[in-house]
Design a protein around this motif. Structure first.
Motif, PDB file in Angstrom:
ATOM      1  N   SER A   1       2.972  -3.827  -9.823  1.00  0.00           N
ATOM      2  CA  SER A   1       1.888  -4.234 -10.647  1.00  0.00           C
ATOM      3  C   SER A   1       1.955  -4.023 -11.937  1.00  0.00           C
ATOM      4  CB  SER A   1       0.705  -3.564 -10.199  1.00  0.00           C
ATOM      5  OG  SER A   1       0.170  -3.533  -9.095  1.00  0.00           O
ATOM      6  N   SER A   2       2.847  -3.306 -12.571  1.00  0.00           N
ATOM      7  CA  SER A   2       3.306  -3.009 -14.123  1.00  0.00           C
ATOM      8  C   SER A   2       4.105  -4.156 -14.380  1.00  0.00           C
ATOM      9  CB  SER A   2       3.619  -1.497 -14.307  1.00  0.00           C
ATOM     10  OG  SER A   2       4.971  -1.813 -14.048  1.00  0.00           O
ATOM     11  N   TYR A   3       4.838  -4.700 -13.443  1.00  0.00           N
ATOM     12  CA  TYR A   3       5.776  -5.781 -14.012  1.00  0.00           C
ATOM     13  C   TYR A   3       5.210  -7.066 -13.934  1.00  0.00           C
ATOM     14  CZ  TYR A   3       9.821  -2.224 -13.287  1.00  0.00           C
ATOM     15  OH  TYR A   3      10.709  -1.326 -13.434  1.00  0.00           O
ATOM     16  N   VAL A   4       4.180  -7.214 -13.023  1.00  0.00           N
ATOM     17  CA  VAL A   4       3.403  -8.407 -13.378  1.00  0.00           C
ATOM     18  C   VAL A   4       2.623  -8.480 -14.712  1.00  0.00           C
ATOM     19  CG1 VAL A   4       1.418  -9.556 -12.092  1.00  0.00           C
ATOM     20  CG2 VAL A   4       2.963  -8.449 -10.728  1.00  0.00           C
ATOM     21  N   THR A   5       2.148  -7.495 -15.097  1.00  0.00           N
ATOM     22  CA  THR A   5       1.454  -7.783 -16.351  1.00  0.00           C
ATOM     23  C   THR A   5       2.431  -7.457 -17.481  1.00  0.00           C
ATOM     24  OG1 THR A   5       0.805  -5.273 -16.112  1.00  0.00           O
ATOM     25  CG2 THR A   5      -0.930  -6.842 -15.377  1.00  0.00           C
ATOM     26  N   ASN A   6       3.591  -6.789 -17.288  1.00  0.00           N
ATOM     27  CA  ASN A   6       4.422  -6.538 -18.621  1.00  0.00           C
ATOM     28  C   ASN A   6       5.858  -7.045 -18.120  1.00  0.00           C
ATOM     29  OD1 ASN A   6       5.870  -5.647 -20.821  1.00  0.00           O
ATOM     30  ND2 ASN A   6       4.391  -3.846 -21.034  1.00  0.00           N
ATOM     31  N   SER A   7       6.346  -8.203 -18.442  1.00  0.00           N
ATOM     32  CA  SER A   7       7.381  -8.510 -18.075  1.00  0.00           C
ATOM     33  C   SER A   7       8.567  -7.717 -19.114  1.00  0.00           C
ATOM     34  CB  SER A   7       7.584 -10.063 -18.071  1.00  0.00           C
ATOM     35  OG  SER A   7       8.121 -10.573 -19.491  1.00  0.00           O
TER      36      SER A   7
ATOM     37  N   ASN B   1       0.927  -1.221   0.021  1.00  0.00           N
ATOM     38  CA  ASN B   1       0.019   0.152   0.037  1.00  0.00           C
ATOM     39  C   ASN B   1       0.765   1.073   0.059  1.00  0.00           C
ATOM     40  OD1 ASN B   1      -2.567  -1.629   0.181  1.00  0.00           O
ATOM     41  ND2 ASN B   1      -1.842  -1.942   2.460  1.00  0.00           N
ATOM     42  N   GLY B   2       2.109   1.032  -0.904  1.00  0.00           N
ATOM     43  CA  GLY B   2       2.946   2.422  -0.698  1.00  0.00           C
ATOM     44  C   GLY B   2       2.996   2.828  -2.314  1.00  0.00           C
ATOM     45  N   SER B   3       4.150   3.926  -2.171  1.00  0.00           N
ATOM     46  CA  SER B   3       4.283   4.592  -3.564  1.00  0.00           C
ATOM     47  C   SER B   3       4.579   3.570  -4.580  1.00  0.00           C
ATOM     48  CB  SER B   3       5.140   5.576  -3.174  1.00  0.00           C
ATOM     49  OG  SER B   3       6.475   5.229  -2.771  1.00  0.00           O
ATOM     50  N   THR B   4       5.276   2.240  -4.277  1.00  0.00           N
ATOM     51  CA  THR B   4       5.892   1.647  -5.322  1.00  0.00           C
ATOM     52  C   THR B   4       4.970   0.516  -5.928  1.00  0.00           C
ATOM     53  OG1 THR B   4       6.973   0.272  -3.494  1.00  0.00           O
ATOM     54  CG2 THR B   4       8.272   1.853  -4.698  1.00  0.00           C
ATOM     55  N   ASP B   5       3.766   0.381  -5.101  1.00  0.00           N
ATOM     56  CA  ASP B   5       2.826  -0.703  -5.574  1.00  0.00           C
ATOM     57  C   ASP B   5       2.413  -0.718  -7.155  1.00  0.00           C
ATOM     58  OD1 ASP B   5       2.636  -1.049  -3.069  1.00  0.00           O
ATOM     59  OD2 ASP B   5       0.288  -1.030  -2.899  1.00  0.00           O
ATOM     60  N   SER B   6       2.401   0.491  -7.659  1.00  0.00           N
ATOM     61  CA  SER B   6       1.958   0.544  -9.165  1.00  0.00           C
ATOM     62  C   SER B   6       2.988  -0.055  -9.914  1.00  0.00           C
ATOM     63  CB  SER B   6       1.447   1.983  -9.599  1.00  0.00           C
ATOM     64  OG  SER B   6       2.682   2.877  -9.236  1.00  0.00           O
TER      65      SER B   6
END
Ligand code: HEM
Length: 183
Positions: free
Chosen positions: A142-148, A134-139
């Motif tokens: 998440s972006s690395y999960v969807t786009n390797s 729940n911090g500033s690096t969550d996004s």
């Protein structure tokens, strides 16, 4: 292992000294919170983006029980199934040097599965889970999960930045004959 490739600059020499106190003050511990991780990287000229991308290095390798015991027994932002699965190999007392992989899904493949483990609260170290808490690096996680491909591109850029932190060149340092000891 798979993963991206990058150019490694030549002419980088080995140190003839080491400092326990500098290692302890400059290398963040696995108990670090996000703000401490960020400031340790910024101190070396690396960005928060670099921190998140480089932590993806934990897609391979293992850690000792002593580095994640507190997390699996005491922390609440951990998947209970994951925590329980680690306890037989990492008892509350003893077994300090027993190893568990960072990325239990694909421990010997360099991929983005490390980030998938973070979004599922399966981060092994306290410091790993800090990147998705729940911090500033969550996004970014998440972006690395969807786009390797994004992860690979950012990892290459970040590891080149990390490799450029005050390398010894020219007549500085030495070229070790055995990389584990000074000549
Ligand atoms: C962000 C701060 C970091 C922290 C707090 C951290 C912490 C740790 C810890 C505690 C271990 C286990 C050591 C042991 O049990 O003896 C470890 C292992 C490892 N780390 Fe990190 N690390 C960080 C960043 C990085 C970076 C930037 C990379 C590479 C890009 C990296 C790659 C690895 C690898 C590959 C291993 C496994 C080594 C092996 O299996 O022999 N780590 N890290």
């Amino acid at each position: 292992l798979g993963g991206p490739e990058w150019e490694v600059l030549l002419g980088r020499r080995d140190s003839t000294t080491a400092s326990l106190s500098e290692a302890n003050s400059d290398i963040p511990s696995p108990a670090s919170d996000l703000s401490t991780l960020i400031s340790a990287f910024v101190k070396k000229g690396l960005s928060t983006n670099d921190l998140v991308a480089l932590s993806g290095g934990h897609t391979i390798g293992q850690a000792r029980c002593s580095t994640f015991r507190t997390r699996i027994y005491n922390e609440t932002n951990i998947n209970p199934l994951f925590a329980n699965s680690l306890k037989s190999n990492c008892p509350s007392v003893g077994g300090d040097n027993n190893l568990s992989p960072f990325d239990f899904q694909t421990p010997v493949v360099f991929d983005n599965e490390y980030y998938n483990s973070l979004v599922n609260s399966n981060g092994l170290l306290h410091s790993d889970q800090q990147l998705f808490n729940n911090g500033s690096t969550d996004s970014q996680v998440s972006s690395y999960v969807t786009n390797s491909d994004n992860f690979f591109a950012d990892f290459v850029s970040a590891i080149q930045n990390m490799g450029a932190i005050s390398p010894l060149t020219g007549g500085q340092g030495e070229i070790r004959l055995n990389c584990r000891v000074i000549n």
